[in-house]
Design an enzyme around this catalytic site. Sequence first.
Site, PDB file in Angstrom:
ATOM      1  N   LYS A  22       1.085  -1.176   0.136  1.00 55.45           N
ATOM      2  CA  LYS A  22       0.151  -0.112   0.138  1.00 55.45           C
ATOM      3  C   LYS A  22       0.897   1.261   0.023  1.00 55.45           C
ATOM      4  O   LYS A  22       2.189   1.393   0.348  1.00 55.45           O
ATOM      5  CB  LYS A  22      -1.025   0.177   1.180  1.00 55.45           C
ATOM      6  CG  LYS A  22      -0.339   0.145   2.642  1.00 55.45           C
ATOM      7  CD  LYS A  22       0.107   1.261   3.026  1.00 55.45           C
ATOM      8  CE  LYS A  22       0.598   1.163   4.562  1.00 55.45           C
ATOM      9  NZ  LYS A  22       1.477   2.506   5.142  1.00 55.45           N
TER      10      LYS A  22
ATOM     11  N   ASP B 197      -2.953  -1.310  10.568  1.00 57.14           N
ATOM     12  CA  ASP B 197      -3.128  -1.642   8.921  1.00 57.14           C
ATOM     13  C   ASP B 197      -3.652  -2.821   8.280  1.00 57.14           C
ATOM     14  O   ASP B 197      -3.895  -2.918   7.249  1.00 57.14           O
ATOM     15  CB  ASP B 197      -1.612  -1.408   8.295  1.00 57.14           C
ATOM     16  CG  ASP B 197      -1.060   0.134   8.602  1.00 57.14           C
ATOM     17  OD1 ASP B 197      -1.800   1.128   9.020  1.00 57.14           O
ATOM     18  OD2 ASP B 197       0.015   0.414   8.178  1.00 57.14           O
TER      19      ASP B 197
END
Length: 299
Positions: free
Chosen positions: A17, A143
């Site tokens: 990401k 996350d």
Amino acid sequence: MILTHTGDTVTVRCPAKLNLFLETRGLRPDGYHELETVMQAVTLYDNTVMRRVPEDRIEFRCSDPQLPDGAGNLAWQAADLLRREAELREGVSITLEKRIPAGAGLGGGSSDAAGVLAGMNELFHLGLDRKHLCSLAANLGSDVPFFVYGGTALCRGRGEQITPVPAGFVGHYVIYCPHVAVPTPLVYRNLARLGLTSGDRSASFVLDSLARGDTIAARASLFNRLEEAAVSLVPEVGEARRTLTAAAGLAALVSGSGAAVYVLLDSEAHAREVAQRAGEMGVGQVFVVRTETAHREAC
Ligand code: C5P
């Protein structure tokens, strides 16, 4: 994330990401920072391969000898958590092939953990829905829930409250990663030392630009509150930012707590040119990636 089930094996490609926006809105009573961040899954992948084994244990192998190959690895912890949650009596064999640099702010470890949750859910036909996987994921790290969704998302709270958002375009990025791992807790501590924990920037500009498919506006609204804390803590991150900025002729930005930096470009051809220049100018690892949309399409 891209999940494939063939015979007795489930393979999950676990994306990296980038944080296209990250603002911190003060310290919470639990010691974490209140976040508003826009995460974007991109096409740089680790691979997790899972198989059922009759013995009541987790067999774990990781291609990177620098990383823990047992209970110290977040992917192992994900398998352990899922086995306890589903009261599995069978074991699982997990092979983790790493490509996403660790300690880079690219979410590799978190993505692997989410991949193991989703992969074992499929392998053992557990039928856990995404909400359930997300609540398990939140126990593993801030996350990890994002990677249960993938695509583009606005993440709030500790990072675990996920609102998927449509990305109006496929963005092309160059990621430049110096050979240094940055410990996230130290960056947050440095943020407090710099007195920068309570910011008031809003994600709405980057979200509007993404929805309109406007690369130039999106690029102008990229922001990361952790950037100065990472750069002042680890000089190599500042050097990496200078290298990629010079290679692109555009401001490079740190992803998450670093060490990786990235730029958003308007085409794959342009990204390849910038990547080549960055590779010639510095010694870091260079990746050309784009927006990952596969998970959404698969669901
Ligand atoms: O949740 P995770 O274990 O990934 O977080 C790593 C570290 O990052 C935490 O120990 C904390 O120091 C910091 N953190 C934070 N606020 C957040 C997320 C992470 O302070 N929202």
